[in-house]
Each structure stands twice: as C-alpha cells, then as structure tokens.
Scaffold this active site. Sequence first.
Site, PDB file in Angstrom:
ATOM      1  N   SER A   1      -5.388   1.628  17.279  1.00 41.08           N
ATOM      2  CA  SER A   1      -6.320   2.623  16.760  1.00 41.08           C
ATOM      3  C   SER A   1      -7.410   2.918  17.784  1.00 41.08           C
ATOM      4  CB  SER A   1      -6.949   2.056  15.492  1.00 41.08           C
ATOM      5  OG  SER A   1      -8.084   2.794  15.118  1.00 41.08           O
TER       6      SER A   1
ATOM      7  N   TYR B   1     -10.975  -5.205  10.625  1.00 44.01           N
ATOM      8  CA  TYR B   1      -9.814  -4.338  10.822  1.00 44.01           C
ATOM      9  C   TYR B   1      -9.690  -3.957  12.305  1.00 44.01           C
ATOM     10  CZ  TYR B   1      -7.034  -0.149  11.268  1.00 44.01           C
ATOM     11  OH  TYR B   1      -6.107   0.765  11.711  1.00 44.01           O
TER      12      TYR B   1
ATOM     13  N   ASN C   1       0.835  -1.213   0.000  1.00 45.36           N
ATOM     14  CA  ASN C   1       0.000   0.000   0.000  1.00 45.36           C
ATOM     15  C   ASN C   1       0.867   1.259   0.000  1.00 45.36           C
ATOM     16  OD1 ASN C   1      -2.593   1.180  -0.035  1.00 45.36           O
ATOM     17  ND2 ASN C   1      -2.445   1.654   2.146  1.00 45.36           N
ATOM     18  N   SER C   2       1.983   1.195  -0.709  1.00 45.37           N
ATOM     19  CA  SER C   2       2.832   2.398  -0.786  1.00 45.37           C
ATOM     20  C   SER C   2       3.703   2.294  -2.022  1.00 45.37           C
ATOM     21  CB  SER C   2       3.713   2.522   0.463  1.00 45.37           C
ATOM     22  OG  SER C   2       4.440   1.327   0.665  1.00 45.37           O
TER      23      SER C   2
ATOM     24  N   ALA D   1       3.334  -2.011   9.873  1.00 47.57           N
ATOM     25  CA  ALA D   1       2.931  -2.824   8.714  1.00 47.57           C
ATOM     26  C   ALA D   1       1.584  -3.487   8.977  1.00 47.57           C
ATOM     27  CB  ALA D   1       3.991  -3.881   8.427  1.00 47.57           C
TER      28      ALA D   1
ATOM     29  N   VAL E   1     -21.532  13.590   2.501  1.00 44.30           N
ATOM     30  CA  VAL E   1     -21.475  13.688   3.964  1.00 44.30           C
ATOM     31  C   VAL E   1     -22.381  12.589   4.504  1.00 44.30           C
ATOM     32  CG1 VAL E   1     -22.007  15.121   5.974  1.00 44.30           C
ATOM     33  CG2 VAL E   1     -21.020  16.165   3.903  1.00 44.30           C
TER      34      VAL E   1
ATOM     35  N   LYS F   1      -6.850  -5.192  15.455  1.00 44.35           N
ATOM     36  CA  LYS F   1      -6.061  -4.350  16.377  1.00 44.35           C
ATOM     37  C   LYS F   1      -6.309  -4.781  17.828  1.00 44.35           C
ATOM     38  CE  LYS F   1      -4.036  -1.868  13.352  1.00 44.35           C
ATOM     39  NZ  LYS F   1      -2.579  -1.934  13.177  1.00 44.35           N
TER      40      LYS F   1
ATOM     41  N   ASN G   1     -11.650   7.646   3.489  1.00 45.26           N
ATOM     42  CA  ASN G   1     -11.600   8.562   4.635  1.00 45.26           C
ATOM     43  C   ASN G   1     -11.859  10.009   4.209  1.00 45.26           C
ATOM     44  OD1 ASN G   1      -9.107   6.356   5.489  1.00 45.26           O
ATOM     45  ND2 ASN G   1     -10.885   6.620   6.802  1.00 45.26           N
TER      46      ASN G   1
ATOM     47  N   PHE H   1      -5.863   8.419  16.887  1.00 43.45           N
ATOM     48  CA  PHE H   1      -7.183   8.905  16.495  1.00 43.45           C
ATOM     49  C   PHE H   1      -7.135   9.149  14.974  1.00 43.45           C
ATOM     50  CE2 PHE H   1      -9.936   8.945  20.226  1.00 43.45           C
ATOM     51  CZ  PHE H   1      -9.061   8.294  21.081  1.00 43.45           C
TER      52      PHE H   1
HETATM   53  P1  NAD Z   1      -0.383   2.606   5.206  1.00 46.22           P
HETATM   54  O1  NAD Z   1      -1.159   1.584   4.468  1.00 46.22           O
HETATM   55  O2  NAD Z   1      -0.161   3.926   4.558  1.00 46.22           O
HETATM   56  O3  NAD Z   1       1.031   2.017   5.629  1.00 46.22           O
HETATM   57  C1  NAD Z   1       1.239   0.678   5.943  1.00 46.22           C
HETATM   58  C2  NAD Z   1       2.521   0.247   5.239  1.00 46.22           C
HETATM   59  O4  NAD Z   1       2.808  -1.101   5.584  1.00 46.22           O
HETATM   60  C3  NAD Z   1       2.416   0.320   3.720  1.00 46.22           C
HETATM   61  O5  NAD Z   1       3.578   0.937   3.201  1.00 46.22           O
HETATM   62  C4  NAD Z   1       2.329  -1.157   3.293  1.00 46.22           C
HETATM   63  O6  NAD Z   1       2.899  -1.352   2.018  1.00 46.22           O
HETATM   64  C5  NAD Z   1       3.107  -1.839   4.412  1.00 46.22           C
HETATM   65  N1  NAD Z   1       2.706  -3.226   4.694  1.00 46.22           N
HETATM   66  C6  NAD Z   1       1.459  -3.710   4.884  1.00 46.22           C
HETATM   67  N2  NAD Z   1       1.513  -5.021   5.165  1.00 46.22           N
HETATM   68  C7  NAD Z   1       2.830  -5.380   5.138  1.00 46.22           C
HETATM   69  C8  NAD Z   1       3.525  -6.593   5.366  1.00 46.22           C
HETATM   70  N3  NAD Z   1       2.887  -7.738   5.636  1.00 46.22           N
HETATM   71  N4  NAD Z   1       4.868  -6.590   5.259  1.00 46.22           N
HETATM   72  C9  NAD Z   1       5.535  -5.446   4.970  1.00 46.22           C
HETATM   73  N5  NAD Z   1       4.936  -4.262   4.762  1.00 46.22           N
HETATM   74  C10 NAD Z   1       3.597  -4.244   4.854  1.00 46.22           C
HETATM   75  O7  NAD Z   1      -1.093   2.821   6.628  1.00 46.22           O
HETATM   76  P2  NAD Z   1      -0.822   3.942   7.709  1.00 46.22           P
HETATM   77  O8  NAD Z   1      -1.955   4.903   7.677  1.00 46.22           O
HETATM   78  O9  NAD Z   1       0.562   4.450   7.594  1.00 46.22           O
HETATM   79  O10 NAD Z   1      -0.994   3.098   9.040  1.00 46.22           O
HETATM   80  C11 NAD Z   1       0.112   2.555   9.728  1.00 46.22           C
HETATM   81  C12 NAD Z   1      -0.362   1.757  10.913  1.00 46.22           C
HETATM   82  O11 NAD Z   1      -1.141   2.575  11.773  1.00 46.22           O
HETATM   83  C13 NAD Z   1      -1.265   0.568  10.557  1.00 46.22           C
HETATM   84  O12 NAD Z   1      -1.004  -0.480  11.438  1.00 46.22           O
HETATM   85  C14 NAD Z   1      -2.653   1.124  10.773  1.00 46.22           C
HETATM   86  O13 NAD Z   1      -3.576   0.107  11.044  1.00 46.22           O
HETATM   87  C15 NAD Z   1      -2.425   2.012  11.976  1.00 46.22           C
HETATM   88  N6  NAD Z   1      -3.428   3.076  12.094  1.00 46.22           N
HETATM   89  C16 NAD Z   1      -3.623   3.958  11.087  1.00 46.22           C
HETATM   90  C17 NAD Z   1      -4.578   4.970  11.207  1.00 46.22           C
HETATM   91  C18 NAD Z   1      -4.818   5.960  10.110  1.00 46.22           C
HETATM   92  O14 NAD Z   1      -5.793   6.706  10.190  1.00 46.22           O
HETATM   93  N7  NAD Z   1      -3.989   6.065   9.095  1.00 46.22           N
HETATM   94  C19 NAD Z   1      -5.352   5.053  12.353  1.00 46.22           C
HETATM   95  C20 NAD Z   1      -5.133   4.129  13.373  1.00 46.22           C
HETATM   96  C21 NAD Z   1      -4.157   3.141  13.238  1.00 46.22           C
HETATM   97  C1  UD1 Z   2     -12.113   5.296   9.919  1.00 44.54           C
HETATM   98  C2  UD1 Z   2     -12.304   3.878  10.377  1.00 44.54           C
HETATM   99  C3  UD1 Z   2     -11.334   3.567  11.501  1.00 44.54           C
HETATM  100  C4  UD1 Z   2      -9.907   3.862  11.061  1.00 44.54           C
HETATM  101  C5  UD1 Z   2      -9.826   5.306  10.558  1.00 44.54           C
HETATM  102  C6  UD1 Z   2      -8.480   5.623  10.000  1.00 44.54           C
HETATM  103  C7  UD1 Z   2     -14.653   3.363   9.912  1.00 44.54           C
HETATM  104  C8  UD1 Z   2     -15.984   3.050  10.496  1.00 44.54           C
HETATM  105  N1  UD1 Z   2     -13.671   3.662  10.787  1.00 44.54           N
HETATM  106  O1  UD1 Z   2     -12.407   6.152  11.005  1.00 44.54           O
HETATM  107  O2  UD1 Z   2     -11.455   2.233  11.896  1.00 44.54           O
HETATM  108  O3  UD1 Z   2      -9.013   3.687  12.146  1.00 44.54           O
HETATM  109  O4  UD1 Z   2     -10.788   5.507   9.528  1.00 44.54           O
HETATM  110  O5  UD1 Z   2      -8.199   4.895   8.845  1.00 44.54           O
HETATM  111  O6  UD1 Z   2     -14.465   3.351   8.708  1.00 44.54           O
HETATM  112  N2  UD1 Z   2     -17.148  10.939   6.235  1.00 44.54           N
HETATM  113  C9  UD1 Z   2     -18.021  11.524   5.330  1.00 44.54           C
HETATM  114  N3  UD1 Z   2     -17.785  11.330   3.994  1.00 44.54           N
HETATM  115  C10 UD1 Z   2     -16.731  10.606   3.513  1.00 44.54           C
HETATM  116  C11 UD1 Z   2     -15.830  10.029   4.450  1.00 44.54           C
HETATM  117  C12 UD1 Z   2     -16.089  10.213   5.807  1.00 44.54           C
HETATM  118  O7  UD1 Z   2     -18.994  12.182   5.711  1.00 44.54           O
HETATM  119  O8  UD1 Z   2     -16.589  10.464   2.293  1.00 44.54           O
HETATM  120  C13 UD1 Z   2     -17.377  11.170   7.686  1.00 44.54           C
HETATM  121  C14 UD1 Z   2     -17.581   9.898   8.495  1.00 44.54           C
HETATM  122  O9  UD1 Z   2     -18.942   9.551   8.546  1.00 44.54           O
HETATM  123  C15 UD1 Z   2     -17.007  10.313   9.861  1.00 44.54           C
HETATM  124  C16 UD1 Z   2     -15.897  11.314   9.505  1.00 44.54           C
HETATM  125  O10 UD1 Z   2     -16.200  11.768   8.187  1.00 44.54           O
HETATM  126  O11 UD1 Z   2     -17.989  10.988  10.616  1.00 44.54           O
HETATM  127  C17 UD1 Z   2     -14.510  10.702   9.518  1.00 44.54           C
HETATM  128  O12 UD1 Z   2     -14.493   9.541   8.685  1.00 44.54           O
HETATM  129  P1  UD1 Z   2     -13.135   8.772   8.326  1.00 44.54           P
HETATM  130  O13 UD1 Z   2     -12.132   9.735   7.826  1.00 44.54           O
HETATM  131  O14 UD1 Z   2     -13.492   7.626   7.441  1.00 44.54           O
HETATM  132  O15 UD1 Z   2     -12.608   8.259   9.742  1.00 44.54           O
HETATM  133  P2  UD1 Z   2     -13.347   7.359  10.848  1.00 44.54           P
HETATM  134  O16 UD1 Z   2     -14.654   6.891  10.400  1.00 44.54           O
HETATM  135  O17 UD1 Z   2     -13.278   8.116  12.128  1.00 44.54           O
END
Ligand code: NAD
Ligand code: UD1
Length: 335
Positions: A125, A150, A36-37, A82, A218, A154, A200, A179
């Site tokens: 998360s 998902y 995913n990168s 990862a 929305v 976690k 998102n 968050f």
């Molecule tokens: P991302 O997808 O951008 O980054 C994850 C990276 O891990 C990618 O580069 C992907 O290629 C790599 N990867 C996935 N599976 C792998 C594997 N088996 N071996 C090697 N590389 C692997 O995601 P992110 O937003 O950077 O999130 C990072 C971490 O934080 C994740 O564990 C995610 O669940 C957690 N997290 C993210 C958010 C968010 O909003 N982005 C929120 C809460 C928790």
């Molecule tokens: C989502 C995931 C959460 C994950 C996080 C980061 C769900 C239910 N939860 O959180 O598990 O850790 O992303 O990857 O998917 N919204 C809109 N229109 C859009 C997209 C979002 O109105 O096109 C609203 C949603 O209803 C929410 C807010 O925006 O109220 C934030 O949404 P989002 O960015 O997807 O994050 P979370 O739902 O908080």
Amino acid sequence: MMNVLVTGCCGYIGSHTCVELLENNYNVIGLDNFSNSKRDVLGKIENIVNKKIKFYEGDMLDKDILNKIFLENKIDLVVDFAAYKSVGDSVAKPIDYYVNNVSSVLTLLQVMKEYNVKNLIFSSSATVYGNPSVLPITEECEVGGTTNPYGTSKLYVEGILKDLYASDNSWNIIIFRYFNPIGAHKSGLIGEEPNGIPANLMPYICKVATGELECLRVFGDDYNTKDGTGVRDYIHIMDLARAHINGIEKLKNSNGGLFIYNLGTGKGYSVMDIIHTFEKVNGLTIKYKVVERRSGDIDSCYADASKALKDLKWSTQYDLADMCRDAYDYVNKIK
Ligand code: NAD
Ligand code: UD1
C-alpha cells in the site's frame, strides 16, 4: 495454461483481479475464508467471465489447506490479497492484524518454498510511504513512518520479502503499492462492499447517495492543498486489477528479482473534487459538513506511476468520472 493461486480472491481487489485473470486465460485457484467477503462473489465472478474458479475455503494461516492446494494443483504463481485492511481496527487489535497480515504471509512463503514455487505478487500500500516528503511519490522515496499497525504490517512484509530475495535470488517477486482503488466492474455485479459504516471516502459517499447515511463528514479543510481538503490518488479498480496481468507477464520473463511498483494514476484529487465529480456524473447532491481532521491523515499522497509504465507497459485508462459512475452503479444494483 498458467495456474495462479489468488488468496483473498473474493475480496474487493481479489474479485476484480480474478475477472481479469480469467479473461486473459489464466486458470484461477482461489482461497478465501470470507472474513471480509461474501460467498456469492464467486458465482458473480464466474458469471461475468463464464468460466470456473477452483475454490478452496480456508485460512491462509492454516498450513494444511495451503499444502492441500499446492499438492492438488501445479501452482505457477501466487497473487496474495488475503489480509485485514481497516486502519481503525488495526489500532484496536494489533495482534490480530500482525497475525493475519504478517504470519499468514510467512506460512504462505514456507509452503511456496516447499513446493519450489517462487513467483509472487504481493499487495502492499501507499501507506508504507508514511507522510511523504516529496510529491509525486516514486518507488525510491523512503518508506516508514507508518502511523498504525495496518500500515506497519505491510512494511514488515515488504522487509520480509526483501530478506527472502537477498537470501535466494531465484525468488521472483513483485510488490505493488496500491494508492486508492475505487469504483467497480462495469457489470455492476462485483464492487466494494465494506461491512458496517464505511471508513473510506468513496464507499461513504455512495451510502450518502443512496440515502443509507445522512451526511458525509469531510475530515478537515485546513490541509495544505488547493481547497484545504485531503488529496489522494484514486485509481479505478479495473485499472488496478489489469496491472496484475502486466505483473505476471513481467515475472514470466524474469528469472528472479524483486520489483516494486506504485499503482496509481499520478493525479491527486481532493475530497471536494470527489464530491463534485460524483454529484455531476450521477446527477445528485451529496450532503456534507466539514469536521475535525481524522488522526493519522496527511495533506497529499499521489504516485509517480512512470516506473510501471516503463517496465510493465501499464497505464490507467479510466478517469475520475468513470470511477464515480461505476462506484454508484454498483451500490444501486445491490441496494
Ligand atoms: P478485502 O478485505 O476486500 O479482501 C481481502 C480478502 O481476503 C477478503 O475476501 C477476506 O475474506 C480474505 N482474507 C482475509 N484474511 C484471510 C486469511 N487469513 N485467509 C484467507 N482469506 C483471508 O480487501 P481488498 O481491498 O480487496 O484488499 C486486498 C489487499 O490489498 C489487502 O492485502 C490490502 O491490505 C491491500 N490493499 C488494499 C487497498 C484498498 O484500498 N482496498 C489499498 C492498499 C492495499
Ligand atoms: C486509507 C488508509 C490507508 C489505506 C486506504 C485504503 C488511513 C489513515 N489510511 O487511506 O492506510 O491503505 O485507506 O484502504 O485511514 N475522508 C473524509 N471523510 C470520510 C472518509 C475519508 O473526508 O468519511 C477523507 C480523508 O480525510 C482523506 C480522503 O478522504 O483525505 C481519503 O480517505 P480514505 O478513503 O479513508 O483513504 P486514505 O485515508 O487515503
């Protein structure tokens, strides 16, 4: 100098954390399988800090590549990013999600144990809190009630880490519950770049702003919030990345422990707040329409971040305007 293994180093949070680590004089050893990168993220990180990452391409499920990394480098600490992170995909492909998000951590832990490396920071998360009964959410709030694989993956890993620590108190582990990270590094070189149509909010708004998508949907305006739209705790990605430096400092000064911290700003913003702030700081209009609620969404979710402030001396520096500006700067640069 400390050697830090960063798994998922080229992803959204991993890449920004690598910048912080390198700027704070940690050696970074990176692992990613580019599921995913993009490969060019590596060079971009190195350009920002003018330092090198020792990079391994491979899968964290592959014990051989982990053995190779630990054999060739004296790893002091692992920051594990990862994982797969798409909620919708996880519902469609639960096996893939549990394998990639849970089995891979077990493989990592096995190898860490073999090499007697017991310092770990794990990316969890806010989703583990399910539908919170109390706001703001403290680390003591009950976890569970996740509504998708998902989130449950976690939760499982958190449980595994708790069992591991109970079995051997010399493990030194931080669980960060993120968050909603948004925004990008100020250079505009790295940022959030989801594949396909973003699930998102902020990445979707950015694509409406650049004209790649027509209109933001929305998801519901009848939530129990000030304007009826969902409220979340958005945090600037660089504030989140910096917390890992504070986390490492904490682990350096600890002989064993399992520490859990919320990483958020402590403020909740609604979808309408985000739209309006984005419009104001970037001087444009975001077309939107209100549609049905998205299943699994909750009214409000925001952190009590005082534990991280007290224990880690960490707090956020950027506000929502910074987040909206930096997110848009990045998508404009890559357009
Ligand atoms: P991302 O997808 O951008 O980054 C994850 C990276 O891990 C990618 O580069 C992907 O290629 C790599 N990867 C996935 N599976 C792998 C594997 N088996 N071996 C090697 N590389 C692997 O995601 P992110 O937003 O950077 O999130 C990072 C971490 O934080 C994740 O564990 C995610 O669940 C957690 N997290 C993210 C958010 C968010 O909003 N982005 C929120 C809460 C928790
Ligand atoms: C989502 C995931 C959460 C994950 C996080 C980061 C769900 C239910 N939860 O959180 O598990 O850790 O992303 O990857 O998917 N919204 C809109 N229109 C859009 C997209 C979002 O109105 O096109 C609203 C949603 O209803 C929410 C807010 O925006 O109220 C934030 O949404 P989002 O960015 O997807 O994050 P979370 O739902 O908080």
